[in-house]
Design a protein around this motif. Structure first.
Motif, PDB file in Angstrom:
ATOM      1  N   ASP A  99       0.840  -1.196   0.000  1.00  0.00           N
ATOM      2  CA  ASP A  99       0.000   0.000   0.000  1.00  0.00           C
ATOM      3  C   ASP A  99       0.878   1.250   0.000  1.00  0.00           C
ATOM      4  O   ASP A  99       1.858   1.345   0.732  1.00  0.00           O
ATOM      5  CB  ASP A  99      -0.919   0.022   1.218  1.00  0.00           C
ATOM      6  CG  ASP A  99      -2.071  -0.948   1.084  1.00  0.00           C
ATOM      7  OD1 ASP A  99      -2.304  -1.446  -0.040  1.00  0.00           O
ATOM      8  OD2 ASP A  99      -2.753  -1.207   2.085  1.00  0.00           O
ATOM      9  N   THR A 122      -4.588  -1.125  -1.489  1.00  0.00           N
ATOM     10  CA  THR A 122      -5.417  -2.319  -1.574  1.00  0.00           C
ATOM     11  C   THR A 122      -6.734  -2.098  -0.855  1.00  0.00           C
ATOM     12  O   THR A 122      -6.770  -1.550   0.247  1.00  0.00           O
ATOM     13  CB  THR A 122      -4.690  -3.505  -0.905  1.00  0.00           C
ATOM     14  OG1 THR A 122      -3.409  -3.640  -1.508  1.00  0.00           O
ATOM     15  CG2 THR A 122      -5.476  -4.789  -1.050  1.00  0.00           C
ATOM     16  N   ARG A 131      -4.411 -10.340  -2.016  1.00  0.00           N
ATOM     17  CA  ARG A 131      -4.848  -8.942  -1.988  1.00  0.00           C
ATOM     18  C   ARG A 131      -6.115  -8.710  -2.805  1.00  0.00           C
ATOM     19  O   ARG A 131      -6.742  -7.669  -2.693  1.00  0.00           O
ATOM     20  CB  ARG A 131      -3.734  -8.026  -2.515  1.00  0.00           C
ATOM     21  CG  ARG A 131      -2.554  -7.939  -1.574  1.00  0.00           C
ATOM     22  CD  ARG A 131      -1.403  -7.164  -2.180  1.00  0.00           C
ATOM     23  NE  ARG A 131      -1.770  -5.793  -2.476  1.00  0.00           N
ATOM     24  CZ  ARG A 131      -1.183  -5.075  -3.425  1.00  0.00           C
ATOM     25  NH1 ARG A 131      -0.235  -5.598  -4.168  1.00  0.00           N
ATOM     26  NH2 ARG A 131      -1.551  -3.838  -3.637  1.00  0.00           N
ATOM     27  N   ARG A 135      -8.649  -2.062  -5.882  1.00  0.00           N
ATOM     28  CA  ARG A 135      -7.636  -1.076  -5.519  1.00  0.00           C
ATOM     29  C   ARG A 135      -8.228   0.330  -5.577  1.00  0.00           C
ATOM     30  O   ARG A 135      -9.186   0.588  -6.295  1.00  0.00           O
ATOM     31  CB  ARG A 135      -6.447  -1.100  -6.489  1.00  0.00           C
ATOM     32  CG  ARG A 135      -5.737  -2.413  -6.636  1.00  0.00           C
ATOM     33  CD  ARG A 135      -4.805  -2.691  -5.463  1.00  0.00           C
ATOM     34  NE  ARG A 135      -4.000  -3.854  -5.725  1.00  0.00           N
ATOM     35  CZ  ARG A 135      -4.393  -5.109  -5.546  1.00  0.00           C
ATOM     36  NH1 ARG A 135      -5.599  -5.358  -5.104  1.00  0.00           N
ATOM     37  NH2 ARG A 135      -3.592  -6.112  -5.800  1.00  0.00           N
TER      38      ARG A 135
END
Length: 163
Positions: A99, A122, A131, A135
């Motif tokens: 991140d 994420t 993940r 996003r």
């Protein structure tokens, strides 16, 4: 031989395998006709149906930003995305090691900016072992919500997050 061929064609066509089996179309010597439409040749939806579907969507989901991106309101985002935005505004700490890393915009779907302008974060996906595909990409030095984009398909498409 003719009987086995006809049976395999009929079975194949009923299962939508005409492309795989091949030669099951119109054949004068065997008297079979090609089906009206296969699954891969489904008729396109009429424009009226598309317009009606769009009319049923809330106006906010049809809105576009000045740069042509669909706009998504905070209330339309998954709750995990809202939580990620709050972490971005607070400056962290972030649950995933990656991140905040620079997003390269290799797909060139976001507006062109100098390298380092965009950063990715994420959005947790429930029951995902990794993940996931969701996003949030934010640009600019202050990472304001108005400069953030949401993707739920791992960078194949983006929606601008409205303030």
């Amino acid at each position: 031989m003719k009987r086995a061929w006809a049976f395999s064609c009929i079975l194949g066509l009923s299962l939508g395998l005409s492309v795989v089996l091949g030669g099951c179309g119109k054949d004068e010597s065997r008297g079979l006709q090609e089906p009206v439409a296969s699954a891969s040749q489904a008729p396109a939806r009429p424009a009226e149906a598309v317009e009606q579907e769009q009319a049923r969507q809330p106006a906010a989901s049809r809105a576009q930003s000045e740069d042509g991106f669909a706009i998504i309101q905070l209330a339309q985002l998954p709750r995990q995305a809202v939580a990620t935005l709050r972490l971005i505004e607070a400056g962290g700490p972030f649950p995933y090691e990656k991140d905040g890393v620079v997003f390269g915009n290799r797909e060139r779907l976001l507006p062109r900016q100098a390298r380092g302008y965009y950063h990715e974060y994420t959005v947790a996906t429930p029951r995902s072992r990794d993940r996931g595909a969701r996003r949030i990409i934010c640009g600019g030095p202050r990472r304001q919500i108005g400069e953030c984009y949401y993707t739920d398909d791992h960078y194949a498409s983006f929606k601008r997050i409205a303030d």
